[in-house]
Design a protein around this motif. Structure first.
Motif, mmCIF file in Angstrom:
data_model
loop_
_atom_site.group_PDB
_atom_site.id
_atom_site.type_symbol
_atom_site.label_atom_id
_atom_site.label_comp_id
_atom_site.label_asym_id
_atom_site.label_seq_id
_atom_site.Cartn_x
_atom_site.Cartn_y
_atom_site.Cartn_z
ATOM 1 N N LEU A 129 28.518 -30.473 -1.039
ATOM 2 C CA LEU A 129 28.816 -29.040 -0.993
ATOM 3 C C LEU A 129 27.778 -28.257 -1.789
ATOM 4 N N ARG A 130 27.477 -27.040 -1.329
ATOM 5 C CA ARG A 130 26.613 -26.138 -2.085
ATOM 6 C C ARG A 130 27.427 -24.911 -2.471
ATOM 7 N N ILE A 131 27.485 -24.640 -3.764
ATOM 8 C CA ILE A 131 28.278 -23.520 -4.274
ATOM 9 C C ILE A 131 27.399 -22.277 -4.363
ATOM 10 N N THR A 162 36.502 -24.278 -7.899
ATOM 11 C CA THR A 162 35.403 -23.599 -7.210
ATOM 12 C C THR A 162 35.030 -24.316 -5.921
ATOM 13 N N LEU A 163 35.165 -25.650 -5.894
ATOM 14 C CA LEU A 163 34.802 -26.410 -4.694
ATOM 15 C C LEU A 163 35.655 -26.003 -3.498
ATOM 16 N N PRO A 166 33.757 -22.057 -2.184
ATOM 17 C CA PRO A 166 32.356 -22.085 -2.624
ATOM 18 C C PRO A 166 31.525 -20.856 -2.297
#
Length: 266
Positions: A129-131, A162-163, A166
């Motif tokens: 994942l990219r936040i 937060t995940l 995101p």
């Protein structure tokens, strides 16, 4: 593991020395004299700046190789997949983007914006994942505690929350310089507002841009300044805890409409 490089004094190690270009005078490197030059108020030339950046990049390449060796060792021992790994820096580095070098005495975006990579144990299914929203390093400890089943009430919240969300949000971050006359940085949706306590001076930057945009964006200055002061009030009352968000519902209707018309918010 703590790596001093890249950090002043920036001394690239062989075989990384001169990896990105040779200095004009190898026996009299600018990097060896940088602290004295900064203290003397030296006006650095483009050639000198380029030489310093080349040496800085060389030390990054050195650390990159060392981290690669570590990860390979974990993989060779069959430990990598279920390892929990945080890769981060405690600060960035100003490389004369705003006519300053180093860190600590400034809070420009290039100093405050740091890498944060997390590799979770594969069994958690959280990798890849990219936040996009802002987070802060003080959330790392609550994250580790959360992974091991302990929820903490403290300044900073678990990044596991937060995940699940995101995308860019209304979270904001705050940092300050080490200097006695503090300079504060509040960041929100790629905007960075710098506030100088001693002079009441403000600077506004977008992402990693180098132009001060406060004159063109007075509403954003007003918004971020108001939340910086609220945050500062919380600090003084020692009432921190939980995440820090800009609650757009609290804004006066006129200010909210102005922000919408300028495209800052939907």
């Amino acid at each position: 593991l703590h790596f001093l490089e890249p950090h002043l004094p920036i001394i690239p190690l062989p075989p990384y020395l001169n990896m990105f270009g040779k200095p004009k005078d190898e026996k009299n490197r600018v990097i060896d004299r940088i602290i004295d030059l900064i203290g003397a108020g030296h006006d650095f030339s483009d050639e000198e700046i380029s030489e310093i950046i080349n040496d800085y990049d060389s030390t990054i390449a050195y650390v990159d190789n060392e981290v690669g060796t570590l990860l390979k060792g974990l993989k060779d021992q069959g430990m990598y997949d279920e390892s929990l790994i945080f890769f981060l820096s405690d600060h960035g580095e100003a490389l004369y983007e705003h006519q300053v070098f180093s860190h600590g005495s400034n809070v420009y975006p290039e100093t405050m914006h740091v890498p944060l990579l997390i590799k979770f144990p594969a069994s958690m299914g959280l990798n890849g994942l990219r936040i996009k929203r802002f987070v802060q390093l003080h959330s790392i400890y609550p994250t580790i505690a959360d992974i091991f089943g302990t929820r903490l009430t403290m300044d900073g919240t678990s990044l596991l929350e937060t995940l699940g969300n995101p995308d860019i949000g209304d979270d904001f971050t705050v940092g300050r310089s080490f200097t006695e006359a503090a300079i504060y940085n509040i960041a929100f949706r790629k905007w960075f507002l710098l506030y100088h306590m001693n002079s009441n001076q403000r600077e506004l930057y977008y992402h990693l841009g180098q132009k001060d945009l406060k004159r063109e964006n007075p509403e954003m200055v007003k918004l971020l300044e108001s939340y910086l002061f609220r945050w500062y009030d919380r600090i003084q009352k020692n009432s921190l805890g939980g995440s820090l968000k800009i609650d757009l519902k609290d804004l006066p209707t006129e200010q909210l409409e102005n922000l919408k018309s300028l495209g800052y918010i939907d």
